[in-house]
Design a protein around this motif. Structure first.
Motif, mmCIF file in Angstrom:
data_model
loop_
_atom_site.group_PDB
_atom_site.id
_atom_site.type_symbol
_atom_site.label_atom_id
_atom_site.label_comp_id
_atom_site.label_asym_id
_atom_site.label_seq_id
_atom_site.Cartn_x
_atom_site.Cartn_y
_atom_site.Cartn_z
ATOM 1 N N THR A 50 -13.485 -12.088 2.444
ATOM 2 C CA THR A 50 -14.048 -11.269 3.368
ATOM 3 C C THR A 50 -13.732 -11.780 4.738
ATOM 4 N N ARG A 100 -16.354 -17.466 -3.677
ATOM 5 C CA ARG A 100 -15.430 -16.363 -3.097
ATOM 6 C C ARG A 100 -14.069 -16.776 -2.738
ATOM 7 N N GLN A 138 -26.065 -10.908 1.366
ATOM 8 C CA GLN A 138 -24.631 -10.619 1.233
ATOM 9 C C GLN A 138 -24.338 -10.007 -0.140
ATOM 10 N N PRO A 139 -23.208 -9.181 0.170
ATOM 11 C CA PRO A 139 -22.662 -8.627 -1.013
ATOM 12 C C PRO A 139 -22.241 -9.705 -2.113
ATOM 13 N N TYR A 176 -18.443 -7.587 -6.208
ATOM 14 C CA TYR A 176 -18.182 -6.306 -5.550
ATOM 15 C C TYR A 176 -17.401 -6.148 -4.324
ATOM 16 N N GLU A 177 -17.280 -7.375 -3.752
ATOM 17 C CA GLU A 177 -16.370 -7.313 -2.667
ATOM 18 C C GLU A 177 -14.940 -7.293 -3.004
ATOM 19 N N CYS A 203 -13.588 -3.434 -3.501
ATOM 20 C CA CYS A 203 -13.724 -2.834 -2.333
ATOM 21 C C CYS A 203 -12.292 -2.442 -1.915
ATOM 22 N N GLU A 232 -15.225 1.190 6.571
ATOM 23 C CA GLU A 232 -15.492 -0.034 5.733
ATOM 24 C C GLU A 232 -15.120 0.409 4.404
ATOM 25 N N ARG A 250 -24.158 -3.790 -5.643
ATOM 26 C CA ARG A 250 -23.504 -4.445 -4.351
ATOM 27 C C ARG A 250 -24.058 -5.931 -4.271
#
Length: 905
Positions: free
Chosen positions: A12, A213, A412-413, A417-418, A421, A434, A536
């Motif tokens: 992100t 992440r 936080q997500p 999930y991120e 997106c 978004e 999420r």
């Protein structure tokens, strides 16, 4: 397809990602040992061997925040070059991206196994500050003198002092005003020492956030990322934070608080079983998520003490009054029960039988089917409301004390999930673009598919229940035929082991085995469905999984109990016209005393078997695995084995480990509340189990498992509404058990209406003749061929037999139709259910209304702390502005003076 180290590895976009060239160079120099040193043994490592419990890099300065473990491909005996090279490239890309994100890495080989490589991860100060701001972590502003925790026992604190944790051993934590961390306001925070400002649990949380992440591969626009996937694919063998010392002795490092040792000594050790739990230390070491679980379990256990005392009192009431049970005496009397011939309970293979063979079961039934059972059922309906309301208050206090009041706003997500997106939508609130993983239509499709899958698996559970019912119907015929022949001459055994009892016990055991097998399958299915649903946040994920798993387990565990309580013996017809299950199997009948005793047997077997099975899984299995692992190591190696290698050989708790602990306790909570009218000793069994469960869970966490990544949690999540739903359902189930499963209502109707004229022959209210009035008469000549029994050839065939029902006798103008007694009983049962439900629900509503979820003092403390925190931040901000304005004014004065002086001169 590998992500280059120069590219941005984080999923992100963050506004304040550090660009730390000096840190990156330091990390590369530390990490370089992986490529340049073939045996990974450096002078620093040799020096480090003398400190097996050290928590630092070889330089003794940088703290180890996380450990990654992998197996060196070049050392493997079977070397598949292609796949090994791919794994090596992914791992190198991942570690390079970790370095790019500012983490320090240092690698060493295992002391015991040259194939294993341990990569130690350290987050420097700048990285910790950056991600503390990204994660909205609350950190200390200044010491707080508001949080004074008074004793709940007041003047009786001297009495409970022996139960308290010794504060000289586990010192109380200092309280602080806190606020979400911001780098540009660093001076506002209470930073006395950079090394201790972020405690080990917070450091591990931040590092795990980064590890989860960071990407290691992009192929066909599909991002692959996170340590969890790397571990599951075998590229890494493990990833975990370190325990701070051995559990059985303190660390040699004076600066180490040895919290693991303190937890084992004051919490997990058997000699501390009577002490209160050190919840603050549990929360500090394992995180709020673990802490709130043990706080809830401890509070639930305390409340069970009251329920157990009342339950034992009701049980003793029934036990000491069983000799006054008139209807049981009639069953056992040779001139009453001994002369009553009962109709066969199955077709063709069953014979006529005497009522007095159920003498022993009728005596046991008197213990559980008494007036005390009614009192206890009403009490438990109120008890469960008190427990839930007082727990809400306790939970609110913990939210304040542990600083998690506004936690949900900070979550936080999930990285999974991120990564999905890919669709751009307009946010309704911010009106900005978004990214979301799927459109509204796609979300509806996923929800539909998930709901269909859940419904299918529930139907599968119901099918297994039907299989158990068919087994009961089939095996009852076998026991009715073979059991009297097998036990011929052994009256003492035959007195206790009737066909009904044998069928009930074997069916309960088989049901328990099927439940355990289905549990293993449903866990995997529920996880697959939830992963497909793609929630999420982690809280959303756990709540969704919780609802699915509980729905599965509810049907799985409770379906057999619901069958016995509300269906068995209710739709059987009468001997001349029995009702058949699936058109083939004749429906089961209850004993003359009802199905209550069988329900009690079912509950005892499932609760007891489940407790034994869970203890084997939780204690024996990890202990045996760790014992085998220690036996494989070199003798005496633990003295020279570093901390990270000792922890690697412990068992993995798993991300859903705590979820299963909650599930186990909630299922027990259902047994204690839903069917407690049939088994008043259930709270006592639960109390004993929970006292052991707390210490067993503590023992395995501190001694047998690796340290889990500390996680934040505000409450117990979806388990709270589940318990509230169980509490509402429990009122209905217990009222229906008393009305339809026990014989309490028919006995009361007989005592007050049918024992005296105009329906009875007695001159005063009595229970005499009750058994005779509840058994209807059937003419043997009215049997159909398919339902006719198989009488003993040596025995005299009776002209009539008796069966359990309220029907008119043969020869009556409405023979075999329900008589007036039946309709009186039905009316009384329905009236009882309505009165009991409305009474208990009224009390529950009043209690819920009278007890606020958050106490007045806690509300005041939260508002007071929030006000003082805002005031403190505002004052600090004004000081900074004043200081800055003074500097600006001084500089402007100097500029003006320098410009005007030449003109004046």
């Amino acid at each position: 397809g590998d992500v280059a180290a120069s590219k941005r590895p984080f999923l992100t976009s963050h506004p304040s990602r550090p660009v730390l060239d000096n840190i990156e160079q330091t990390a590369i120099s530390s990490f370089g040992a992986l490529e340049s040193q073939p045996d990974f043994r450096t002078p620093e490592f040799e020096e480090f061997n003398g400190k097996p419990n050290s928590l630092f890099f070889n330089d003794g300065q940088r703290r180890i925040d996380f450990v990654l473990v992998y197996e060196d491909e070049s050392k493997k005996e079977t070397n598949k070059k292609g796949s090994n090279e791919k794994q090596r490239r992914k791992r190198r890309a991942y570690e390079s991206n970790l370095i790019c994100d500012g983490l320090h890495l240092e690698a060493t080989r295992s002391v015991l196994d040259d194939k294993l490589v341990f990569v130690k991860v350290h987050a420097p100060w700048e990285v910790l500050c950056t991600y503390a701001e990204i994660m909205h972590i609350k950190l200390p502003l200044k010491p707080n003198d508001l949080k004074t925790r008074s004793s709940a026992f007041g003047n009786f604190s001297w009495f409970t002092k022996v139960l308290q944790v010794d504060e000289s051993i586990i010192k109380p934590e200092q309280e602080f005003f806190t606020a979400p961390f911001e780098k540009n306001r660093m001076n506002d925070f209470y930073i006395q020492d950079r090394d201790t400002f972020f405690n080990p649990a917070t450091r591990s949380r931040i590092v795990y956030f980064i590890l989860s992440r960071v990407m290691y591969q992009v192929r066909d626009n599909v991002k692959k990322f996170g340590i969890n996937k790397l571990v599951s694919s075998g590229i890494y063998k493990a990833a975990f934070p370190l325990h701070d010392c051995n559990f059985n002795h303190k660390s040699e490092d004076v600066s180490c608080p040895s919290e693991r040792y303190l937890l084992y000594r004051e919490w997990a050790h058997p000699r501390s079983i009577y002490k209160k739990q050190p919840l603050d230390l549990i929360r500090k070491y394992y995180g709020e998520k673990i802490g709130i679980y043990f706080a809830w379990l401890g509070y639930y256990t305390q409340m069970l003490l009251l329920a157990a005392v009342v339950g034992v009192a009701c049980f003793l009431y029934g036990y000491f009054n069983q000799n006054n049970c008139t209807w049981s005496k009639e069953v056992c009397h040779p001139d009453i029960g001994g002369k009553i011939i009962m109709c066969p309970q199955c077709d063709k293979h069953c014979s006529f039988w005497n009522l007095n063979i159920t003498c022993e079961s009728s005596k046991k039934l008197c213990i559980f089917d008494s007036f005390g059972t009614l009192v206890f059922a009403v009490f438990m309906g109120i008890w469960v409301t008190l427990f839930l309301e007082f727990w809400k208050r306790r939970q609110a206090e913990l939210e304040y004390e542990w600083d998690t009041v506004e936690l949900q706003q900070e979550e936080q997500p999930r990285p999974e999930y991120e990564a999905q997106c890919t669709h751009v939508v307009i946010n309704e609130i911010t009106q900005e673009q978004e990214r979301v993983p799927f459109t509204t239509w796609g979300k509806c499709v996923r929800i539909t598919l998930c709901a269909s899958a859940v419904f299918f698996w529930i139907l599968l559970i119901i099918a297994s229940v039907i299989g158990i019912i068919v087994y009961r119907l089939s095996v009852f015929i076998v026991f009715s035929t073979k059991l009297p022949e097998t036990l011929n001459g052994t009256d003492s055994i035959q007195k206790y082991l009737t066909p009904q009892t044998a069928t009930s016990i074997t069916a309960s055991l088989i049901s328990f085995v099927i439940i355990m097998i289905l549990n293993i399958i449903y866990e995997k299915v529920a996880i697959m469905i939830t992963n497909f649903e793609l929630p999420r946040t982690q809280t959303d994920y756990e709540n969704s999984l919780t609802m699915k798993m509980f729905l599965f387990q509810f049907v799985n565990y409770y379906s057999s109990c619901f069958y016995i309580a509300f269906f068995k013996g209710k739709f059987v017809g009468y001997p001349g016209d029995p009702v058949y299950w699936l058109g083939k199997y004749r429906n089961e009948e209850c004993d003359p005393g009802g199905c209550l005793l069988e329900l009690t047997t079912q509950l005892t077997i499932i609760m007891g078997g489940k407790a034994i099975w869970n203890n084997i899984q939780e204690v024996l299995l990890p202990w045996v695995k760790n014992l085998i692992g220690r036996c494989r190591t070199v003798s005496g190696a633990e003295k020279i084995t570093p901390r990270w290698e000792q922890d690697y050989h412990l068992q993995l708790m798993g991300k859903l480990g705590l979820f299963y602990e909650y599930l186990e306790m909630i299922i027990q909570f259902g047994f204690v509340t839903l069917f407690v009218a049939s088994f008043p000793l259930a709270p006592l069994l639960a109390l004993v189990n929970n006292i052991l469960e707390i210490r067993v869970d503590a023992w395995k966490m501190t001694t047998q498992y690796r340290r889990m990544v500390p996680e934040k949690a505000q409450d117990i999540g979806a388990w709270q509404p589940i318990m509230q739903g169980i509490a509402i359902l429990a009122v209905v189930t217990n009222a229906m058990i008393i009305a339809f499963t026990s014989d309490m209502i028919p006995r009361l109707v007989y005592y007050w209406s049918f024992s005296v004229p105009p329906y009875g022959n007695h001159t005063h209210y009595t229970m005499e003749g009750y058994i005779n009035s509840t058994l209807s008469i059937f003419n043997v000549s009215d049997f159909k061929n398919q339902s006719k029994g198989n009488p003993d050839p040596k025995a005299v065939i009776p002209t009539t037999c008796r069966y359990r029902d309220f029907r008119n006798p043969p020869g009556h103008e409405q023979q075999y139709k329900h008589n007036i007694y039946y309709w009186h009983v039905i009316a009384a049962k329905l009236a009882f259910i309505i009165v009991m439900e409305h009474l208990i629900y009224s009390v529950k509503f009043f209690v819920s209304y009278a007890i606020p979820d958050v106490s007045k003092s806690t509300k005041s403390k939260i508002k007071r702390e929030k006000y003082l925190t805002q005031k403190l931040l505002r004052e600090n901000h004004l000081k900074d502005m004043t200081k800055n304005m003074g500097v600006i004014a001084e500089r402007m004065g100097a500029v003006v003076e320098n410009n005007l002086r030449p003109k004046l001169e």
